[in-house]
Structure formats: C-alpha cells, structure tokens
Enzyme design. Structure first.
Site, PDB file in Angstrom:
ATOM      1  N   ASN A 213      -0.959 -11.144  -3.380  1.00 16.10           N
ATOM      2  CA  ASN A 213      -2.255 -11.063  -4.070  1.00 16.10           C
ATOM      3  C   ASN A 213      -2.071 -11.496  -5.515  1.00 16.10           C
ATOM      4  O   ASN A 213      -0.958 -11.826  -5.929  1.00 16.10           O
ATOM      5  CB  ASN A 213      -2.835  -9.648  -3.962  1.00 16.10           C
ATOM      6  CG  ASN A 213      -1.910  -8.622  -4.574  1.00 16.10           C
ATOM      7  OD1 ASN A 213      -1.627  -8.648  -5.760  1.00 16.10           O
ATOM      8  ND2 ASN A 213      -1.392  -7.718  -3.733  1.00 16.10           N
ATOM      9  N   ASP A 281      -2.480  -3.918   1.806  1.00 12.45           N
ATOM     10  CA  ASP A 281      -2.901  -2.889   2.765  1.00 12.45           C
ATOM     11  C   ASP A 281      -2.299  -3.131   4.144  1.00 12.45           C
ATOM     12  O   ASP A 281      -2.082  -2.199   4.893  1.00 12.45           O
ATOM     13  CB  ASP A 281      -4.429  -2.872   2.863  1.00 12.45           C
ATOM     14  CG  ASP A 281      -5.064  -2.318   1.593  1.00 12.45           C
ATOM     15  OD1 ASP A 281      -4.508  -1.340   1.062  1.00 12.45           O
ATOM     16  OD2 ASP A 281      -6.069  -2.876   1.123  1.00 12.45           O
ATOM     17  N   PRO A 309       2.103   1.750   4.867  1.00 11.04           N
ATOM     18  CA  PRO A 309       1.964   3.141   4.431  1.00 11.04           C
ATOM     19  C   PRO A 309       1.180   3.195   3.126  1.00 11.04           C
ATOM     20  O   PRO A 309       1.362   2.326   2.266  1.00 11.04           O
ATOM     21  CB  PRO A 309       3.419   3.585   4.212  1.00 11.04           C
ATOM     22  CG  PRO A 309       4.205   2.326   4.072  1.00 11.04           C
ATOM     23  CD  PRO A 309       3.489   1.283   4.869  1.00 11.04           C
ATOM     24  N   ASP A 310       0.304   4.175   2.990  1.00 11.89           N
ATOM     25  CA  ASP A 310      -0.432   4.339   1.729  1.00 11.89           C
ATOM     26  C   ASP A 310       0.424   5.229   0.821  1.00 11.89           C
ATOM     27  O   ASP A 310       0.501   6.452   1.014  1.00 11.89           O
ATOM     28  CB  ASP A 310      -1.809   4.959   1.982  1.00 11.89           C
ATOM     29  CG  ASP A 310      -2.665   4.929   0.727  1.00 11.89           C
ATOM     30  OD1 ASP A 310      -2.122   5.197  -0.369  1.00 11.89           O
ATOM     31  OD2 ASP A 310      -3.858   4.614   0.831  1.00 11.89           O
ATOM     32  N   ILE A 311       1.067   4.601  -0.152  1.00  7.89           N
ATOM     33  CA  ILE A 311       2.046   5.318  -0.989  1.00  7.89           C
ATOM     34  C   ILE A 311       1.349   6.379  -1.843  1.00  7.89           C
ATOM     35  O   ILE A 311       1.804   7.525  -1.923  1.00  7.89           O
ATOM     36  CB  ILE A 311       2.825   4.317  -1.880  1.00  7.89           C
ATOM     37  CG1 ILE A 311       3.341   3.147  -1.017  1.00  7.89           C
ATOM     38  CG2 ILE A 311       3.990   5.005  -2.578  1.00  7.89           C
ATOM     39  CD1 ILE A 311       3.837   1.963  -1.818  1.00  7.89           C
ATOM     40  N   LYS A 343     -12.545   7.013  -3.158  1.00  3.84           N
ATOM     41  CA  LYS A 343     -11.108   6.735  -2.998  1.00  3.84           C
ATOM     42  C   LYS A 343     -10.275   7.892  -3.556  1.00  3.84           C
ATOM     43  O   LYS A 343      -9.282   8.295  -2.955  1.00  3.84           O
ATOM     44  CB  LYS A 343     -10.772   5.427  -3.729  1.00  3.84           C
ATOM     45  CG  LYS A 343      -9.487   4.788  -3.310  1.00  3.84           C
ATOM     46  CD  LYS A 343      -9.352   3.382  -3.891  1.00  3.84           C
ATOM     47  CE  LYS A 343     -10.132   2.344  -3.107  1.00  3.84           C
ATOM     48  NZ  LYS A 343     -10.019   0.991  -3.652  1.00  3.84           N
TER      49      LYS A 343
HETATM   50  N1  CTP Z   1      -1.992   2.040  -2.869  1.00  3.16           N
HETATM   51  C1  CTP Z   1      -0.780   2.493  -2.399  1.00  3.16           C
HETATM   52  N2  CTP Z   1      -0.318   2.112  -1.191  1.00  3.16           N
HETATM   53  C2  CTP Z   1      -1.054   1.302  -0.396  1.00  3.16           C
HETATM   54  C3  CTP Z   1      -2.314   0.826  -0.863  1.00  3.16           C
HETATM   55  C4  CTP Z   1      -2.746   1.219  -2.110  1.00  3.16           C
HETATM   56  O1  CTP Z   1      -0.089   3.238  -3.115  1.00  3.16           O
HETATM   57  N3  CTP Z   1      -0.596   0.939   0.769  1.00  3.16           N
HETATM   58  C5  CTP Z   1      -2.493   2.511  -4.160  1.00  3.16           C
HETATM   59  C6  CTP Z   1      -2.629   1.459  -5.212  1.00  3.16           C
HETATM   60  O2  CTP Z   1      -1.446   1.340  -5.976  1.00  3.16           O
HETATM   61  C7  CTP Z   1      -3.780   2.000  -6.047  1.00  3.16           C
HETATM   62  C8  CTP Z   1      -4.651   2.713  -5.058  1.00  3.16           C
HETATM   63  O3  CTP Z   1      -3.786   2.996  -3.950  1.00  3.16           O
HETATM   64  O4  CTP Z   1      -3.354   2.966  -6.966  1.00  3.16           O
HETATM   65  C9  CTP Z   1      -5.871   1.978  -4.587  1.00  3.16           C
HETATM   66  O5  CTP Z   1      -5.578   0.813  -3.955  1.00  3.16           O
HETATM   67  P1  CTP Z   1      -6.753  -0.161  -3.410  1.00  3.16           P
HETATM   68  O6  CTP Z   1      -6.059  -1.304  -2.810  1.00  3.16           O
HETATM   69  O7  CTP Z   1      -7.737  -0.418  -4.480  1.00  3.16           O
HETATM   70  O8  CTP Z   1      -7.469   0.743  -2.395  1.00  3.16           O
HETATM   71  P2  CTP Z   1      -7.373   0.765  -0.866  1.00  3.16           P
HETATM   72  O9  CTP Z   1      -6.722   2.005  -0.441  1.00  3.16           O
HETATM   73  O10 CTP Z   1      -6.755  -0.484  -0.425  1.00  3.16           O
HETATM   74  O11 CTP Z   1      -8.885   0.821  -0.454  1.00  3.16           O
HETATM   75  P3  CTP Z   1      -9.874  -0.418  -0.172  1.00  3.16           P
HETATM   76  O12 CTP Z   1      -9.046  -1.427   0.547  1.00  3.16           O
HETATM   77  O13 CTP Z   1     -10.906   0.217   0.643  1.00  3.16           O
HETATM   78  O14 CTP Z   1     -10.358  -0.879  -1.503  1.00  3.16           O
END
Ligand code: CTP
Length: 403
Positions: A213, A281, A309-311, A343
C-alpha cells in the site's frame, strides 16, 4: 536503555578544559558518536596544550570552536546560538580554574561565555590534583555550582598523572558517557517502554511479486522520534518504509503482517503501544514458492486471499499483556468519525487517531496530516499540520495520560 544508538538525534556541546585528563576527550567523542550523538567540540586555549583541534574535529566530524572573537564563527553561528544549540553542555577535564570561573560567573573566553549564556543543563567531569580539589576555594566553588544546578560526573579517587593519589581524578570516558545517557533520558517518558508499528507491509504473491500500500512510514517514524525525545525507550517495528527509521530507537524490520504480529508479540511488555502501520488486511493464500510463469494457454493467475491477524485487536484484547495505553490508527475515505469510532469499539483500543486518506487530501505518503483523536472523551479534531507536529502533540498527550 536498549540498542546502541541510545543518544540518536541528541547533541552535546563538549567543552574541553586544560588538564592532562583532556587526553580522554577524543575517546569520549568516539563513544558519543557511536551512540548516535552529534558532538560540537569547544577547546579552551589551555585545553589545546593537551589535545589538538585536528584530533577533535576528525572524531567529531565538526569544526572545533576555540575563539570568542572568531569573526567567521560569529557571523555563521554566534556564541549565544552555539551555547543553546545542544541538548546538553558537557565539560571534560573541568579544571579548578574553569570551575572557579563558572562559580564566579566570569565570561572572558569562549568556554566560560558559553557556560554563562547557555539555557541547557551542564554536566561537568572535574579533573585536578587532590590538593587543588581539597582546597577550601575549590570546595566553596563546588557547593556554589551544585546550588546553581550544575551536574557532576565524578571525580573519583586514584593515582594521578602528577604522581599523587587521592580525590580529583577524572572518571573514565565510558562512565562519563553513562552519566550523559542518564542525564538525557530524563524526559516525562523516561523508563517507559513504547512500542510503535509503522510503514506498510508487503504480502508476497510469489518470490518476486507482492501486494503493498502507499504508506511511507512518515507518521510512525515521526511518532517514534517524538517519544524518544521525551525519554521513552522505543521499539520500532517497521514494514518496508520509504523513509529511514529514526536514530536512537530499537528497530525491528519486518515484511509481512504475520512477521509484524510476531515482532510485536516478542517486543511486549510495553507501557504504551501505537499501531501506526498500514497493515495489509489480507495476504495471498495461494502464494507460490516459485515465480508464477505466463501460461502458454493465456490463462490468468487466480489469487486467493485470506485474512491477516489483526495485531491491534489482538494486543488490545490480551488481558495479561495489554499495555496501559493502546492507540490505533484509522485510515478512512468517508464518514471518518463514524467509522473510526466503530473501529475503536471493535478493536478495543483506548484511542484511535483517525485520518481521511482520500487521494485529494494528499495525506497518505504526504508530509502533512489532519487527524481526529477519538477517546473516551469523544472526538477531538486537530488542525492540519506537519506529521512531525502531529507526532509531537501525540507524544505530549501520551506523557500527560501516563503521568
Ligand atoms: N491493524 C493491525 N493489524 C491488521 C490491520 C490493522 O494492527 N491486520 C491496525 C492498524 O495499524 C491501525 C488500525 O489497525 O492502527 C486500523 O487499521 P485499518 O486498516 O484502518 O482498519 P481495518 O481494521 O483494516 O478496518 P477497515 O478495513 O474496515 O477500514
């Protein structure tokens, strides 16, 4: 402090006085530079009897200042400016004479003028014969200097260059370095471990292709530097960013979201965690170990995705190891407050720093940011400003929250 560059980005104005211990100044400069500090040497005329300006300039990588009435220096950088240009003023081989001048407030050469004009803290490493140290005049000056807020590094007792034994021996360069590190790490976040994620992640398709990105890493880098400047010990976990990581922080380089998740896990515990990375994501579930070749029949490759994984959510919801303050970012292109508020609740972090990354804002990959900080207190819009200014304001807000 962890890592080697514990003084990255810091500046020391190093005054070298005229004692035999001045011969240790070049070693101190070398150690300071190795820790990432910038050093501006100032040499008294007595000091120049023991160490040459060329040695000091070569090691510092900067010109040596010697003369109060040096017209070149005065037009380029006046002594007032010079006295304030550093984070700390250090005097090595602080002789009885130099200490007497300081105690009396004299300003009759460049070193004493800088010491009188500075608005920064001053750390001195005294060096003199034991009888000079014990003399009531010197002891009076020491009391005065301590009362004036001058910091002392040593002296110690031991064999002296003059053949005598006793107090007044300058401490070793490594010990002076430790005193400098201790002095500079006294910001409001000193002793706090802060974890910052930054930059994009690269998710491989095959060994030569990846999905990425537009994140440059500018905002995360600025945040890490601002936290370091407040005295925090920073673990900086970064994807392949365009701009180099800041000095003076522990840098952990990763490529993928899964590597970032592991690095975050390994860096815990922390007092604060800031997730500024633009983490992908999804990753390619059917990534191949060999380069994907064009198909002779013209069939196009088919990529399948799976969720990373969502960290941020994992750390926010980790009951045992959750930092006191967890901050996420939200990059949105519409309904910024509404989406970012949702969020924050979904992920379970304390604050969300939301920004509008629609292409017309020029924020993603640009130098400026316009953020809305969402916390229990509601949504607070900050005016558009440079990413460094956002970082500084956020670091200050963190320091207040932890106080
Ligand atoms: N983040 C993370 N791990 C992931 C995705 C996101 O730690 N796999 C963290 C990012 O560093 C940021 C926050 O989550 O602090 C939001 O990320 P964002 O990409 O804006 O949100 P998403 O969870 O992807 O939601 P959406 O795609 O619906 O905007």
């Amino acid at each position: 402090m962890i890592g080697q560059k514990t003084l990255g980005g810091r500046r020391v104005l190093l005054i070298i006085g005229g004692g035999i211990a001045a011969f240790k100044a070049p070693e101190l400069i070398r150690l300071l530079r190795a820790r990432g500090a910038g050093v501006t040497p100032v040499l008294t005329s007595a000091g120049s009897q023991f160490v040459t300006p060329l040695t000091l300039a070569s090691l510092a990588g900067e010109a040596v200042h010697q003369d109060l009435f040096d017209l070149t220096s005065e037009t380029e950088i006046g002594h007032i400016q010079l006295s304030r240009s550093a984070d700390l003023v250090v005097v090595v081989a602080a002789t009885a004479d130099l200490m007497a001048k300081m105690a009396a407030g004299l300003a009759n050469d460049l070193a004493s003028t800088l010491l009188l004009a500075t608005d920064k803290r001053v750390l001195i490493a005294p060096a003199m014969n034991v009888r000079m140290w014990d003399h009531p005049a010197t002891q009076r000056n020491i009391r005065q200097l301590k009362q004036d807020g001058i910091l002392f590094a040593g002296p110690t007792s031991g064999d002296m260059a003059c053949g005598e034994f006793g107090e007044g021996r300058m401490i070793e360069p490594s010990e002076i370095l430790a005193a400098i590190e201790g002095t500079l790490a006294t910001g409001p976040l000193a002793g706090r471990h802060v974890l910052v994620t930054s930059g994009p992640t690269h998710e491989p398709i095959d060994p030569v292709r990846y999905i990425a990105n537009r994140s440059s890493g500018a905002q995360g880098t600025a945040i890490a530097a601002a936290l370091r400047d407040l005295g925090a010990e920073v673990s900086f976990i970064t994807g392949p960013a365009l701009i180099p990581p800041p000095e003076g922080v522990r840098v952990i380089k990763v490529e993928t979201a899964r590597e970032m998740a592991q690095a975050v896990e390994a860096a815990l515990p922390a007092d604060v965690a800031i997730f500024a990375a633009a983490v992908a994501d999804w990753r390619v579930a059917n990534a191949t170990g060999q380069k994907i070749k064009k198909d002779a029949t013209g069939a196009l490759p088919h990529l399948e995705f799976t969720e990373n994984p969502d960290i941020l959510a994992t750390v926010s919801q980790d009951r045992a190891r959750r930092p006191k303050l967890v901050i996420g970012f939200a990059a949105e292109t519409e309904k910024v407050i509404e989406h970012a508020t949702a969020k924050r609740a979904r992920k379970g972090c304390d604050w969300i720093v939301a920004n509008d990354v629609s292409p017309e804002t020029g924020i993603m990959g640009g130098a400026e940011n316009a953020v809305i900080v969402i916390s229990d207190a509601g949504a607070q819009s900050w005016p558009r400003m440079g990413k460094e200014a956002v970082a500084k304001r956020l670091a200050d807000k963190i320091a207040v929250a932890l106080a």
